[in-house]
Write a protein that holds these residues in place. Sequence first.
Motif, PDB file in Angstrom:
ATOM      1  N   PHE A 157       0.851  -1.185   0.000  1.00 58.69           N
ATOM      2  CA  PHE A 157       0.000   0.000   0.000  1.00 58.69           C
ATOM      3  C   PHE A 157       0.895   1.247   0.000  1.00 58.69           C
ATOM      4  CE2 PHE A 157      -2.885   3.143   1.694  1.00 58.69           C
ATOM      5  CZ  PHE A 157      -4.085   2.783   1.113  1.00 58.69           C
ATOM      6  N   PRO A 158       0.595   2.279  -0.757  1.00 58.07           N
ATOM      7  CA  PRO A 158      -0.637   2.532  -1.486  1.00 58.07           C
ATOM      8  C   PRO A 158      -0.618   2.069  -2.954  1.00 58.07           C
ATOM      9  CG  PRO A 158       0.658   4.532  -1.474  1.00 58.07           C
ATOM     10  CD  PRO A 158       1.438   3.497  -0.689  1.00 58.07           C
ATOM     11  N   TYR A 159       0.547   1.627  -3.457  1.00 55.37           N
ATOM     12  CA  TYR A 159       0.623   1.266  -4.873  1.00 55.37           C
ATOM     13  C   TYR A 159      -0.231   0.049  -5.205  1.00 55.37           C
ATOM     14  CZ  TYR A 159       4.558   4.414  -4.651  1.00 55.37           C
ATOM     15  OH  TYR A 159       5.348   5.510  -4.443  1.00 55.37           O
ATOM     16  N   LEU A 160      -0.071  -1.020  -4.411  1.00 54.46           N
ATOM     17  CA  LEU A 160      -0.800  -2.272  -4.625  1.00 54.46           C
ATOM     18  C   LEU A 160      -0.571  -2.828  -6.029  1.00 54.46           C
ATOM     19  CD1 LEU A 160      -4.165  -1.337  -2.856  1.00 54.46           C
ATOM     20  CD2 LEU A 160      -2.245  -2.607  -1.887  1.00 54.46           C
ATOM     21  N   TYR A 161       0.588  -2.506  -6.590  1.00 61.93           N
ATOM     22  CA  TYR A 161       0.928  -2.879  -7.962  1.00 61.93           C
ATOM     23  C   TYR A 161       1.241  -4.372  -8.050  1.00 61.93           C
ATOM     24  CZ  TYR A 161       3.987  -3.141 -12.125  1.00 61.93           C
ATOM     25  OH  TYR A 161       4.578  -3.481 -13.314  1.00 61.93           O
ATOM     26  N   GLN A 162       0.502  -5.070  -8.868  1.00 61.92           N
ATOM     27  CA  GLN A 162       0.738  -6.485  -9.100  1.00 61.92           C
ATOM     28  C   GLN A 162       1.209  -6.651 -10.540  1.00 61.92           C
ATOM     29  OE1 GLN A 162       0.611  -9.012  -6.773  1.00 61.92           O
ATOM     30  NE2 GLN A 162       1.610 -10.117  -8.404  1.00 61.92           N
ATOM     31  N   GLY A 163       2.436  -6.285 -10.750  1.00 65.19           N
ATOM     32  CA  GLY A 163       2.978  -6.318 -12.099  1.00 65.19           C
ATOM     33  C   GLY A 163       3.642  -7.637 -12.424  1.00 65.19           C
ATOM     34  N   SER A 164       4.261  -7.658 -13.577  1.00 64.32           N
ATOM     35  CA  SER A 164       4.974  -8.841 -14.044  1.00 64.32           C
ATOM     36  C   SER A 164       6.274  -8.380 -14.696  1.00 64.32           C
ATOM     37  CB  SER A 164       4.125  -9.598 -15.070  1.00 64.32           C
ATOM     38  OG  SER A 164       3.983  -8.811 -16.241  1.00 64.32           O
ATOM     39  N   MET A 165       7.166  -9.304 -14.922  1.00 62.84           N
ATOM     40  CA  MET A 165       8.423  -8.946 -15.572  1.00 62.84           C
ATOM     41  C   MET A 165       8.156  -8.430 -16.988  1.00 62.84           C
ATOM     42  SD  MET A 165      11.517  -8.445 -14.901  1.00 62.84           S
ATOM     43  CE  MET A 165      11.792  -9.277 -13.352  1.00 62.84           C
ATOM     44  N   ALA A 166       7.138  -8.966 -17.659  1.00 67.27           N
ATOM     45  CA  ALA A 166       6.798  -8.479 -19.011  1.00 67.27           C
ATOM     46  C   ALA A 166       6.384  -7.010 -18.954  1.00 67.27           C
ATOM     47  CB  ALA A 166       5.676  -9.323 -19.611  1.00 67.27           C
ATOM     48  N   GLU A 167       5.574  -6.633 -17.950  1.00 70.55           N
ATOM     49  CA  GLU A 167       5.170  -5.226 -17.800  1.00 70.55           C
ATOM     50  C   GLU A 167       6.368  -4.347 -17.440  1.00 70.55           C
ATOM     51  OE1 GLU A 167       0.572  -5.652 -16.360  1.00 70.55           O
ATOM     52  OE2 GLU A 167       2.155  -6.431 -15.055  1.00 70.55           O
ATOM     53  N   GLU A 168       7.274  -4.893 -16.644  1.00 72.13           N
ATOM     54  CA  GLU A 168       8.468  -4.144 -16.273  1.00 72.13           C
ATOM     55  C   GLU A 168       9.373  -3.912 -17.493  1.00 72.13           C
ATOM     56  OE1 GLU A 168       9.274  -2.605 -13.237  1.00 72.13           O
ATOM     57  OE2 GLU A 168       7.154  -3.037 -13.057  1.00 72.13           O
ATOM     58  N   LYS A 169       9.444  -4.885 -18.382  1.00 71.17           N
ATOM     59  CA  LYS A 169      10.229  -4.702 -19.605  1.00 71.17           C
ATOM     60  C   LYS A 169       9.643  -3.575 -20.446  1.00 71.17           C
ATOM     61  CE  LYS A 169      12.254  -9.247 -20.041  1.00 71.17           C
ATOM     62  NZ  LYS A 169      12.331 -10.507 -20.769  1.00 71.17           N
ATOM     63  N   GLU A 170       8.323  -3.497 -20.473  1.00 67.13           N
ATOM     64  CA  GLU A 170       7.662  -2.411 -21.201  1.00 67.13           C
ATOM     65  C   GLU A 170       7.959  -1.070 -20.520  1.00 67.13           C
ATOM     66  OE1 GLU A 170       5.743  -1.070 -24.430  1.00 67.13           O
ATOM     67  OE2 GLU A 170       6.243  -3.167 -24.071  1.00 67.13           O
ATOM     68  N   TYR A 171       7.889  -1.048 -19.191  1.00 69.63           N
ATOM     69  CA  TYR A 171       8.184   0.160 -18.424  1.00 69.63           C
ATOM     70  C   TYR A 171       9.631   0.613 -18.653  1.00 69.63           C
ATOM     71  CZ  TYR A 171       8.978   3.180 -14.356  1.00 69.63           C
ATOM     72  OH  TYR A 171       9.313   4.230 -13.530  1.00 69.63           O
ATOM     73  N   ALA A 172      10.555  -0.343 -18.758  1.00 68.17           N
ATOM     74  CA  ALA A 172      11.978  -0.016 -18.937  1.00 68.17           C
ATOM     75  C   ALA A 172      12.219   0.787 -20.206  1.00 68.17           C
ATOM     76  CB  ALA A 172      12.809  -1.288 -18.953  1.00 68.17           C
ATOM     77  N   LYS A 173      11.333   0.686 -21.178  1.00 70.59           N
ATOM     78  CA  LYS A 173      11.498   1.434 -22.429  1.00 70.59           C
ATOM     79  C   LYS A 173      11.447   2.937 -22.184  1.00 70.59           C
ATOM     80  CE  LYS A 173       9.634  -2.197 -25.370  1.00 70.59           C
ATOM     81  NZ  LYS A 173       8.483  -2.607 -26.194  1.00 70.59           N
ATOM     82  N   GLU A 174      10.739   3.356 -21.120  1.00 72.90           N
ATOM     83  CA  GLU A 174      10.674   4.776 -20.796  1.00 72.90           C
ATOM     84  C   GLU A 174      12.055   5.338 -20.465  1.00 72.90           C
ATOM     85  OE1 GLU A 174       7.655   5.913 -17.985  1.00 72.90           O
ATOM     86  OE2 GLU A 174       6.182   4.543 -18.875  1.00 72.90           O
ATOM     87  N   TYR A 175      12.973   4.457 -20.059  1.00 73.22           N
ATOM     88  CA  TYR A 175      14.312   4.893 -19.667  1.00 73.22           C
ATOM     89  C   TYR A 175      15.329   4.741 -20.790  1.00 73.22           C
ATOM     90  CZ  TYR A 175      12.411   5.539 -15.120  1.00 73.22           C
ATOM     91  OH  TYR A 175      11.646   6.005 -14.089  1.00 73.22           O
ATOM     92  N   GLN A 176      14.879   4.384 -21.956  1.00 71.62           N
ATOM     93  CA  GLN A 176      15.775   4.270 -23.107  1.00 71.62           C
ATOM     94  C   GLN A 176      15.677   5.530 -23.959  1.00 71.62           C
ATOM     95  OE1 GLN A 176      17.875   1.529 -22.972  1.00 71.62           O
ATOM     96  NE2 GLN A 176      16.774   1.567 -21.039  1.00 71.62           N
ATOM     97  N   VAL A 177      15.777   6.669 -23.292  1.00 73.42           N
ATOM     98  CA  VAL A 177      15.680   7.969 -23.956  1.00 73.42           C
ATOM     99  C   VAL A 177      16.882   8.822 -23.563  1.00 73.42           C
ATOM    100  CG1 VAL A 177      13.149   7.910 -24.032  1.00 73.42           C
ATOM    101  CG2 VAL A 177      14.297   8.974 -22.075  1.00 73.42           C
ATOM    102  N   PRO A 178      17.251   9.767 -24.413  1.00 69.17           N
ATOM    103  CA  PRO A 178      18.348  10.676 -24.046  1.00 69.17           C
ATOM    104  C   PRO A 178      18.001  11.418 -22.747  1.00 69.17           C
ATOM    105  CG  PRO A 178      17.813  10.902 -26.372  1.00 69.17           C
ATOM    106  CD  PRO A 178      16.745  10.027 -25.764  1.00 69.17           C
ATOM    107  N   GLY A 179      18.972  11.475 -21.856  1.00 67.94           N
ATOM    108  CA  GLY A 179      18.786  12.191 -20.598  1.00 67.94           C
ATOM    109  C   GLY A 179      18.332  11.327 -19.442  1.00 67.94           C
ATOM    110  N   ALA A 180      18.007  10.048 -19.703  1.00 68.92           N
ATOM    111  CA  ALA A 180      17.575   9.152 -18.621  1.00 68.92           C
ATOM    112  C   ALA A 180      18.750   8.890 -17.677  1.00 68.92           C
ATOM    113  CB  ALA A 180      17.059   7.841 -19.188  1.00 68.92           C
ATOM    114  N   ILE A 181      18.429   8.824 -16.390  1.00 64.86           N
ATOM    115  CA  ILE A 181      19.440   8.559 -15.358  1.00 64.86           C
ATOM    116  C   ILE A 181      18.875   7.560 -14.365  1.00 64.86           C
ATOM    117  CG2 ILE A 181      20.795   9.539 -13.453  1.00 64.86           C
ATOM    118  CD1 ILE A 181      20.768  12.210 -14.962  1.00 64.86           C
ATOM    119  N   LEU A 182      19.729   6.661 -13.937  1.00 63.40           N
ATOM    120  CA  LEU A 182      19.390   5.715 -12.884  1.00 63.40           C
ATOM    121  C   LEU A 182      20.594   5.686 -11.948  1.00 63.40           C
ATOM    122  CD1 LEU A 182      17.548   2.454 -13.494  1.00 63.40           C
ATOM    123  CD2 LEU A 182      19.489   2.426 -11.964  1.00 63.40           C
TER     124      LEU A 182
END
Length: 195
Positions: free
Chosen positions: A29-54
């Motif tokens: 709580f509060p996210y209650l996110y029940q994701g999967s590795m497949a969804e995380e791979k899709e999310y990771a694409k957001e970080y494949q842009v110029p200027g991304a930092i981790l």
Amino acid sequence: MEYKVYRDENTIEKFQFLAQIRLEEFVKFPYLYQGSMAEEKEYAKEYQVPGAILITCSVAGEDIGVISGYPYQWNQGKSAEVEAELATMGIAMDEIYYIGEVILIEKYRNRGIGKQLEKMLVDTIKKDYKYALVITVERSLDDPDRPEGYHYKNGLREGTGFKRLKNEIIYHWPVKRKSGIREEENVVSVWVKPI
């Protein structure tokens, strides 16, 4: 503590850790996110842009925390209302850096590590951006899955100079409820501050 910065396409090097910690910590709580590795791979694409930092933090070679972000212009179009409100504040999309998440393994929380990660990210971006933007998940006070005594930590954001916008964004993700898993609308509050 060892901190390491990954930029642009190199953020993918830490994808597995980011995905793992998101799946473990955001189910709470509060996210209650029940994701999967497949969804995380899709999310990771957001970080494949110029200027991304981790940025990761590790102890004895084990990753224990992470902060991530990218220029908000890559998020443009997700909420016309939020973008209009930012424009009325005189804030241009290319002046904003989106801080995606600050996540720590539970036993390392409340030690200032999250603040250090955020400071490192802001120090890295402030020469190129004027504002930082974060979002927080909020659920109603009578949410049936809200743990007893749970308090939102919005004061932490206000205490560090963030201002909450009037408009919110709705995202859809699979939510793990006591009654089962289902796709839900999830309201997120938007916070911005000058850096």
